[in-house]
Design an enzyme around this catalytic site. Structure first.
Site, mmCIF file in Angstrom:
data_model
loop_
_atom_site.group_PDB
_atom_site.id
_atom_site.type_symbol
_atom_site.label_atom_id
_atom_site.label_comp_id
_atom_site.label_asym_id
_atom_site.label_seq_id
_atom_site.Cartn_x
_atom_site.Cartn_y
_atom_site.Cartn_z
ATOM 1 N N ASP A 59 -21.416 -9.411 -20.892
ATOM 2 C CA ASP A 59 -22.659 -10.102 -21.219
ATOM 3 C C ASP A 59 -23.656 -9.094 -21.771
ATOM 4 O O ASP A 59 -24.038 -8.155 -21.087
ATOM 5 C CB ASP A 59 -23.173 -10.740 -19.933
ATOM 6 C CG ASP A 59 -24.445 -11.509 -20.161
ATOM 7 O OD1 ASP A 59 -24.559 -12.112 -21.225
ATOM 8 O OD2 ASP A 59 -25.314 -11.496 -19.285
ATOM 9 N N THR A 118 -26.700 -13.335 -26.319
ATOM 10 C CA THR A 118 -27.442 -12.101 -26.060
ATOM 11 C C THR A 118 -26.908 -10.959 -26.913
ATOM 12 O O THR A 118 -27.672 -10.110 -27.347
ATOM 13 C CB THR A 118 -27.319 -11.722 -24.586
ATOM 14 O OG1 THR A 118 -25.957 -11.865 -24.201
ATOM 15 C CG2 THR A 118 -28.154 -12.618 -23.748
ATOM 16 N N THR A 119 -25.601 -10.958 -27.142
ATOM 17 C CA THR A 119 -25.033 -9.874 -27.949
ATOM 18 C C THR A 119 -25.377 -10.083 -29.419
ATOM 19 O O THR A 119 -25.777 -9.144 -30.104
ATOM 20 C CB THR A 119 -23.504 -9.831 -27.793
ATOM 21 O OG1 THR A 119 -23.192 -10.012 -26.420
ATOM 22 C CG2 THR A 119 -22.961 -8.517 -28.232
ATOM 23 N N ASP A 149 -23.936 -18.466 -18.052
ATOM 24 C CA ASP A 149 -24.199 -18.578 -19.487
ATOM 25 C C ASP A 149 -23.862 -19.969 -19.986
ATOM 26 O O ASP A 149 -24.653 -20.608 -20.674
ATOM 27 C CB ASP A 149 -23.336 -17.571 -20.272
ATOM 28 C CG ASP A 149 -24.022 -16.221 -20.362
ATOM 29 O OD1 ASP A 149 -25.043 -16.064 -19.675
ATOM 30 O OD2 ASP A 149 -23.553 -15.352 -21.104
#
Length: 507
Positions: A41, A74-75, A367
């Site tokens: 994550d 998020t990445t 997530d």
């Protein structure tokens, strides 16, 4: 330039975790205990980095915000921002003013958003299709995480849990319990509420039609509770009297609690043996030390309020549920409340080989839950697998051709940065990214094309057939936060170290 380099280094660090074939990172803390987390994550990785570079901190921030707001992507946010900066750096070296670049980026971001809006799908009306959309979104989200092996199973669980919430985005009432042992496949979703406690000794093991009093009060009044109180006595009998009086006080309190007509008493603090005995005699199930989150949730779920005084029973709202029983999961005994008043709550029990696996599974599931709960409210969906980026890049490119002046360079750079996401997805899968992205670009020149990178077969595939979907809200957040972060770093021309704030001399 230092600010660019730091931010790009961060982007390259998380780049390898992007996409279904992305690798995980092991985070080893330098503190005592050398705790180890294995994670995929982006936000978790960046949160635990020790960073000196100020510009890099901006990237860490956007990934945190992305995690709080939509939970996934998020990445991608960090990778996109890093690419935007890399392109900007080339432009700055060829003597284009940062403000011009920013203006171009602004136009490009607006244009990209418009392009996405034109291509969204919305199946809110059709319940069955909407559910299958949610399933696909959940599977796409879980694809790049540790749960990718059993993604159907977990997607099913996540979608069920979200549908129970009936549109609220409050994930508090979904409880995730981690129990080592078994395999990830043994995880299940439970209707009711599970409290991670044992039932006291000599108390009923199952109660039907329970009335529950949830309390936060001390049930250990066998001692004088005033701090530093001294009692001087002149004989042993007096001591016995004091002890007797305290016992009576406790008995009164228990009787007051029993006057509510309950058959289950859950307390946040500890319950001594004596009151526990009294409860057992009355046939009431008493649970002590229920942790605070558990108890708040329990109050929420059963429709009861947390009480701390018991003088007027009529004003206290009791919680209700159909059945309380003890269940075994693995080695541990837990208490299971089923048939609760608020149908929204449910518990997800995760099983797994080790604590690391469980922690990572919880993060992945969280997530998926976040994304789904956002999608239930904003039901627009897009295809995934690098498709949205290509759609945006195509539109942005056309805008660059129409724009006069130096801005057009910046707009073109923006479209190159967007293409970096499919490129990275392909790279992480060990495919020939240049070839694939070129094929994608060619395909996207036909109107209404659904092509994206199909990592499994290693070619360009139709994303709609593969069932790879993403939530529109996630993509929009990625696009806007990345642009704003890049813009912020671009505006900086030098980094000044400032003295720490002086404390005023206190007179």
């Amino acid at each position: 330039m230092a600010s660019f380099i730091g931010a790009m280094a961060i982007a390259d660090l998380v780049k390898s975790t992007l996409g279904p074939k992305g690798m995980d990172k092991i985070l080893q803390s330098t503190g005592r205990g050398h705790s180890v987390t294995v994670t995929n994550d982006g936000a978790t990785i960046l949160k635990s980095l020790h960073i000196d570079n100020p510009a890099a901190k901006v990237l860490v921030d956007i990934s945190k915000v992305q995690d709080d707001e939509v939970g996934d992507g998020t990445t991608s946010v960090v990778v996109l921002a890093g690419e935007l900066l890399r392109e900007a750096e080339k432009l700055v070296t060829s003597k284009i003013h940062p403000m011009t670049i920013i203006a171009g980026y602004r136009m490009a971001a607006e244009c990209a958003r418009e392009a996405l809006l034109k291509r969204v799908m919305d199946n809110k009306e059709n319940a069955e299709k909407f559910r299958s959309d949610l399933m696909k979104i959940a599977m796409t989200t879980l694809c790049s995480k540790i749960l990718s092996q059993d993604k159907e199973h977990f997607a099913e669980m996540a979608v069920d849990a979200i549908f129970r919430l009936k549109g609220s985005t409050n994930l508090e009432s979904i409880q995730i319990i981690k129990k080592p042992g078994g395999s990830l496949r043994d995880s299940f979703l439970d209707e009711g509420f599970i409290l991670d406690k044992k039932i006291g000794i000599g108390q009923p093991k199952r109660i039907e039609n329970a009335k529950i009093l949830v309390a936060n009060t001390a049930m250990d009044t066998d001692k004088v509770k005033i701090y530093g109180a001294r009692v001087r006595v002149d004989s042993m009998t007096k001591v016995a009297e004091i002890e007797g009086a305290e016992k009576e006080k406790m008995k009164d309190k228990v009787n007051k609690i029993l006057a509510h007509g309950i058959n289950c008493f859950v307390n946040r603090q500890l319950i001594y043996n004596f009151p526990e005995e009294l409860f057992a005699d009355a046939g009431v199930l008493a649970i002590e030390h229920a942790d605070f989150e558990g108890i708040e949730r329990l109050g929420l779920v059963t429709g009861g309020e947390i009480a701390s005084t018991f003088d007027n029973p009529e004003s206290v709202k009791l919680g209700h549920c159909k059945l309380i029983e003890e269940i075994m999961i693995g080695e541990d005994k837990l208490i299971h409340f089923s048939g609760v008043a608020m149908g929204q709550a449910c518990s997800i029990v995760l099983r797994g080989a080790s604590h690391h696996v469980l922690d990572e599974a919880e993060r992945s599931l969280h997530d998926a839950l976040c994304v789904l709960s956002q999608t239930v409210n904003d039901s627009r969906v897009l295809l995934g697998g690098g498709w949205p980026e290509m759609v945006m890049a195509k539109e942005v490119d056309e805008l660059a051709r129409k724009t006069a002046g130096k801005k057009s360079h910046a707009i073109e750079a923006f479209s190159r940065a967007l293409v970096a996401i499919p490129t990275t997805i392909a790279d992480n899968a060990g495919l020939d990214s240049a070839e694939l992205v070129a094929q994608l670009r060619a395909k996207h020149h036909n109107e209404g094309c659904n092509a994206g990178i199909d990592v499994i077969s290693g070619a360009v595939g139709d994303m709609e057939e593969r069932g790879i979907y993403e939530a529109f809200k996630v993509k929009q957040a990625v696009l806007l936060s990345a642009t704003e972060a890049a813009e912020m770093i671009l505006r900086v021309d030098e980094i000044i170290t400032c003295a720490p704030r002086r404390r005023e001399d206190r007179m």
